[in-house]
Design a protein around this motif. Structure first.
Motif, PDB file in Angstrom:
ATOM      1  N   LEU A  46     -13.401  10.649   7.316  1.00  0.00           N
ATOM      2  CA  LEU A  46     -13.991  11.957   7.636  1.00  0.00           C
ATOM      3  C   LEU A  46     -13.133  13.102   7.111  1.00  0.00           C
ATOM      4  CD1 LEU A  46     -15.173  11.280  11.307  1.00  0.00           C
ATOM      5  CD2 LEU A  46     -16.639  11.621   9.316  1.00  0.00           C
ATOM      6  N   PRO A 104     -20.948   9.003  12.808  1.00  0.00           N
ATOM      7  CA  PRO A 104     -20.042  10.144  13.066  1.00  0.00           C
ATOM      8  C   PRO A 104     -20.395  11.367  12.232  1.00  0.00           C
ATOM      9  CG  PRO A 104     -18.792   8.115  12.877  1.00  0.00           C
ATOM     10  CD  PRO A 104     -20.191   7.788  12.451  1.00  0.00           C
ATOM     11  N   THR A 105     -20.706  11.158  10.954  1.00  0.00           N
ATOM     12  CA  THR A 105     -21.083  12.287  10.094  1.00  0.00           C
ATOM     13  C   THR A 105     -22.403  12.893  10.531  1.00  0.00           C
ATOM     14  OG1 THR A 105     -19.878  11.481   8.167  1.00  0.00           O
ATOM     15  CG2 THR A 105     -21.756  12.919   7.741  1.00  0.00           C
ATOM     16  N   LEU A 129     -21.515  14.934  13.746  1.00  0.00           N
ATOM     17  CA  LEU A 129     -20.719  16.108  13.387  1.00  0.00           C
ATOM     18  C   LEU A 129     -21.507  17.071  12.512  1.00  0.00           C
ATOM     19  CD1 LEU A 129     -17.301  14.384  12.598  1.00  0.00           C
ATOM     20  CD2 LEU A 129     -17.811  15.870  14.545  1.00  0.00           C
ATOM     21  N   GLN A 180     -19.849  18.084   6.225  1.00  0.00           N
ATOM     22  CA  GLN A 180     -20.475  17.261   7.256  1.00  0.00           C
ATOM     23  C   GLN A 180     -21.947  17.623   7.419  1.00  0.00           C
ATOM     24  OE1 GLN A 180     -19.004  14.618   9.000  1.00  0.00           O
ATOM     25  NE2 GLN A 180     -17.414  14.968   7.470  1.00  0.00           N
ATOM     26  N   LEU A 225     -11.229   2.947  14.109  1.00  0.00           N
ATOM     27  CA  LEU A 225     -11.366   4.380  14.377  1.00  0.00           C
ATOM     28  C   LEU A 225     -10.443   5.201  13.474  1.00  0.00           C
ATOM     29  CD1 LEU A 225     -11.649   4.438  18.281  1.00  0.00           C
ATOM     30  CD2 LEU A 225     -13.468   4.764  16.601  1.00  0.00           C
ATOM     31  N   THR A 246     -11.948   5.386  10.094  1.00  0.00           N
ATOM     32  CA  THR A 246     -13.082   6.306  10.124  1.00  0.00           C
ATOM     33  C   THR A 246     -12.626   7.756  10.101  1.00  0.00           C
ATOM     34  OG1 THR A 246     -14.386   4.685  11.368  1.00  0.00           O
ATOM     35  CG2 THR A 246     -15.151   6.968  11.399  1.00  0.00           C
ATOM     36  N   LEU A 247     -11.592   8.071  10.877  1.00  0.00           N
ATOM     37  CA  LEU A 247     -11.070   9.443  10.922  1.00  0.00           C
ATOM     38  C   LEU A 247     -10.504   9.867   9.570  1.00  0.00           C
ATOM     39  CD1 LEU A 247      -9.332   9.472  14.424  1.00  0.00           C
ATOM     40  CD2 LEU A 247     -11.429  10.665  13.763  1.00  0.00           C
ATOM     41  N   LEU A 276     -20.130   3.267  11.139  1.00  0.00           N
ATOM     42  CA  LEU A 276     -18.944   4.123  11.130  1.00  0.00           C
ATOM     43  C   LEU A 276     -18.979   5.171  10.022  1.00  0.00           C
ATOM     44  CD1 LEU A 276     -16.160   1.475  11.832  1.00  0.00           C
ATOM     45  CD2 LEU A 276     -17.118   3.145  13.429  1.00  0.00           C
TER      46      LEU A 276
END
Length: 304
Positions: free
Chosen positions: A43, A281-282, A285, A67, A36, A39-40, A277
């Motif tokens: 991003l 998420p992208t 978001l 995003q 995680l 991944t953050l 991942l």
């Protein structure tokens, strides 16, 4: 067809999905936290290149637009062109001048492509030629005007075939673009370069972490081998074969990493986790950003 074949036929022949899921379920909470965090960080690195190329944008707006534009490339046909059009529309909606947005889009796009070409050894020659050509085109106003006049003639020739009117720009437009580009790069080329490299390499870090936490050790596949596979497949996936390279990336990475010595089930699990991942998420978001970007007030752009 490519996507369906990849997930329904190719990957199951490399590793049983039951074994793949078993490897994922065995992850500890510490390993999940590491994934995680990677991944953050990935991003967070979407925004800085646009912040460098478009003064006054700020992290929040840069994060929203990147995003949203990236998510659009996963769901809409047309790939990067769709993302570019969406970025342009959002930034213009916030009040940024058209020429500033066009310049930022051009520079971020060029820097990303140069990074993609520069990572694989086979792309090094192309990278050098492309970088040299870009530098030459910007070297003097005379060459910029010559390049612009040539582009105008070619564009008007194509439009005549389509029975359309001539373009509304001239060689002088290229000179102005050249002057703005040189001025911006003189002040921010190092920031743009570092931000672009960070954005690219944090994607690699997500893959590296996924492989390591799922048991693919350095003795099986070294970090250098992982980087070689990733950089080559990332270059291939930039071709608009499928949205986001779906199917192409999974087959390419899995084949290369298994070929280097990785365990079949662990490699497939890591590649699928990596893709999850770096896409989901992208996508989430981006859809939220696309629905809410108008809530951000228009701003006055800083000097270019």
């Amino acid at each position: 067809m490519v996507v369906a074949t990849t997930f329904a036929y190719v990957l199951p022949r490399i590793a049983n999905y039951g074994e793949v899921w078993g490897a994922v379920k065995a992850l500890s909470w510490k390993q999940i936290v590491v994934l995680l965090l990677a991944t953050l960080v990935n991003l967070a690195t979407f925004a800085p290149p646009w912040m460098a190329a478009l003064p006054g944008l700020g992290f929040r707006r840069a994060f929203v637009v990147t995003q949203a534009s990236t998510a659009s490339t996963y769901v809409a046909p047309g790939g990067a062109a769709v993302g570019l059009a969406l970025s342009y529309g959002v930034l213009r909606g916030w009040g940024f001048p058209a020429h500033s947005v066009a310049l930022a889009a051009a520079l971020t796009g060029i820097w990303n492509q140069l990074a993609l070409l520069g990572f694989p050894v086979i792309g090094l020659a192309v990278f050098v030629v492309a970088a040299a050509g870009f530098a030459v085109a910007l070297s003097t106003p005379r060459l910029a005007r010559l390049s612009g006049n040539t582009a105008v003639r070619l564009a008007n020739w194509g439009l005549r075939i389509l029975r359309r009117g001539p373009v509304g720009w001239t060689g002088d437009s290229f000179v102005r673009f050249r002057d703005e580009t040189v001025d911006l790069l003189r002040r921010r080329w190092h920031v743009l370069t570092l931000a672009t490299l960070a954005g690219q390499l944090t994607v690699f870090v997500v893959l590296l972490v996924s492989l390591r936490v799922l048991g693919v050790s350095a003795s099986e596949v070294s970090s250098v081998e992982i980087f070689a596979a990733w950089s080559l497949v990332r270059l291939l996936s930039s071709l608009p074969i499928t949205p986001g390279g779906l199917g192409v990336v999974e087959v390419g990475l899995t084949g290369a990493l298994v070929g280097f010595g990785g365990d079949n089930a662990e490699v497939v699990a890591a590649v699928l986790l990596y893709r999850f991942l770096t896409i989901i998420p992208t996508l989430v978001l981006g859809l939220l950003a696309g629905a809410t970007w108008r809530r951000l007030k228009a701003v006055r752009a800083g000097p270019i």
